[in-house]
Scaffold this active site. Structure first.
Site: not given
Ligand SMILES: *Cc1c(COP(=O)(O)O)cnc(C)c1O
Length: 439
Positions: A141, A220
């Protein structure tokens, strides 16, 4: 195949998978169907396939938040901190721990996913100071990648980020990961289920590879938690973070969680020394001393109202059983893929999610060069068509998220037919090619 008896001739008549009655039969046999009623669904004509981005509102959550506001904030005021607010981060964390195969005291709810990544990455790099490589992949991400790029910048580019490529555009091979890790690797830093196409790693196998060479690993779990079974302790995972507003249905911007394995907690140090992570915050000492255990990863005052939405939502998942959710998710994603092959492939769509369910989370990504405008037509139909809410992911993906607690097989059937009609009739042409600010 589903068959139903023809009353007059006692014959078996086949219903084809593309027919709505086929989907209705699957719904009729679905043991999790009762859970849909736990969610606030004011309009049955909206087919919501975006639960992997923002989960639906559980009915119980609305009641609990109202009580939190009127009684605990309104009536009790600051006395609520000692009455229960102060325990919320740990309590919600312990509940999530049950869902991801962790032990009590190993999970904490705090901050956002991005901030938790920052805290845990820096803590991990400090625990491996002599090593200078971070391994990640091209499916990760963007925020996750930006965080490590920012950390590398902060550390005067002392660390190298090694990005593992995808050979086929669908998956990342474990051999590529294996050959990227070496004795200079400080941290293997991956997202378990890719936001892009739901590609899912074998977490246990990759964790073993990292440990074999003395590296730490951080997973993650944003697109996994609440959708696939996880066994963090059993798989010997070091560190993890995850979102609560996707499959955990805890509301927009609900705080995230972090996991630190018990034996690592007192050797790692959070880089943000806030008072909530201090040993005795209310001693108001002038010098920081970290709390023992997971509490040292807290920062400042937690957002109590948002955090209170987590437990009622996780309770629904624990109640339904994550193995049952996974079983239904596989059936539903398989059904979606088969309908796509029959009805949408001839119209230029391509499934770019793995076809092997063991390598796939709970959403399906379809590639089409008009993906953006087709999404707009799905969300804003000409009457009286159903509204279908997907995600668009730049530049050409339609992402269909399946949340088995409330999505039905009939919804999947109707959504695919709706996409087919939009493309066949060309109604997407009435939309602009310019993207809205949030897609
Ligand atoms: C949705 C998501 C995030 C979101 O991060 P925020 O700090 O809550 O905006 C981060 N990493 C992954 C892999 C995600 O799917």
């Amino acid at each position: 195949m589903v068959y139903y008896p023809n009353n007059q001739e006692e014959e078996q008549m086949e219903i084809r998978p593309t027919e709505i009655n086929y989907a209705r039969e699957l719904d009729a046999g679905d043991r999790l169907a009762i859970f849909r009623d736990k969610f606030y669904i004011p309009d049955e004509n909206i087919i919501y396939l975006d639960g992997n981005s923002l989960g639906r509102l559980p009915k119980e959550t609305a009641a609990i938040l109202n009580q939190e506001i009127s009684q605990h904030w309104g009536d009790q005021l600051i006395r609520s901190w000692n009455a229960n607010w102060i325990q919320t981060s740990r309590q919600a964390g312990d509940k999530i721990a049950r869902l991801i195969g962790a032990s009590p005291g190993e999970v904490l709810v705090s901050d956002s996913t991005s901030i938790n990544l920052f805290k845990l990455v820096l803590a991990a790099l400090q625990a491996r100071v002599e090593r200078k490589i971070i391994i990640s992949d091209v499916f990760n991400f963007p925020s996750d990648l930006y965080v490590i790029q920012g950390i590398s910048h902060l550390l005067n580019n002392s660390h190298q980020i090694r990005m593992v490529p995808s050979d086929d555009g669908v998956s990342i091979s474990i051999h590529s990961i294996d050959s990227a890790i070496d004795s200079d690797t400080a941290l293997v830093y991956l997202t378990h289920v890719s936001y892009r196409n739901a590609f899912m790693y074998d977490m246990q196998a990759v964790t073993e590879l990292a440990h074999k060479r003395g590296s730490l690993i951080l997973w993650d779990l944003s697109h996994s938690t609440g959708a696939v079974p996880l066994e963090l302790n059993q798989w010997n995972v070091d560190l993890a973070v995850g979102c609560t507003y996707k499959y955990l249905n805890s509301g927009p911007g609900a705080p995230a969680f972090l996991y630190v394995r018990k034996d690592l907690q007192d050797t790692l140090v959070s880089p943000i020394w806030g008072w909530f992570g201090a040993k005795q915050p209310f001693k108001f000492a002038l010098d920081y001393e970290p709390a023992l255990g997971i509490d040292r990863f807290q920062t400042g005052t937690p957002p109590i109202l948002s955090m209170k939405a987590i437990e009622p939502a996780v309770d629904i998942i624990l109640d339904a059983g994550i193995d049952n959710i996974r079983e239904k998710s596989i059936m539903q994603t398989e059904y979606l893929i088969s309908l796509t092959d029959i009805l949408l492939k001839p119209l230029g769509f391509e499934v770019i999610s793995p076809r092997d369910s063991r390598m796939r989370g709970s959403h399906i990504s379809l590639k089409h060069n008009e993906a953006y405008r087709i999404c707009q037509a799905m969300i804003t139909p000409l009457q009286p068509n159903p509204i279908v809410i997907p995600d668009f992911r730049a530049p050409d993906l339609i992402r269909l998220g399946i949340s088995p607690l409330y999505n039905t097989f009939s919804e999947i059937n109707l959504a695919v037919h709706r996409i087919k009609t939009i493309v066949e009739t060309g109604t997407y042409h009435r939309f602009s090619k310019d993207w809205l600010p949030v897609t």
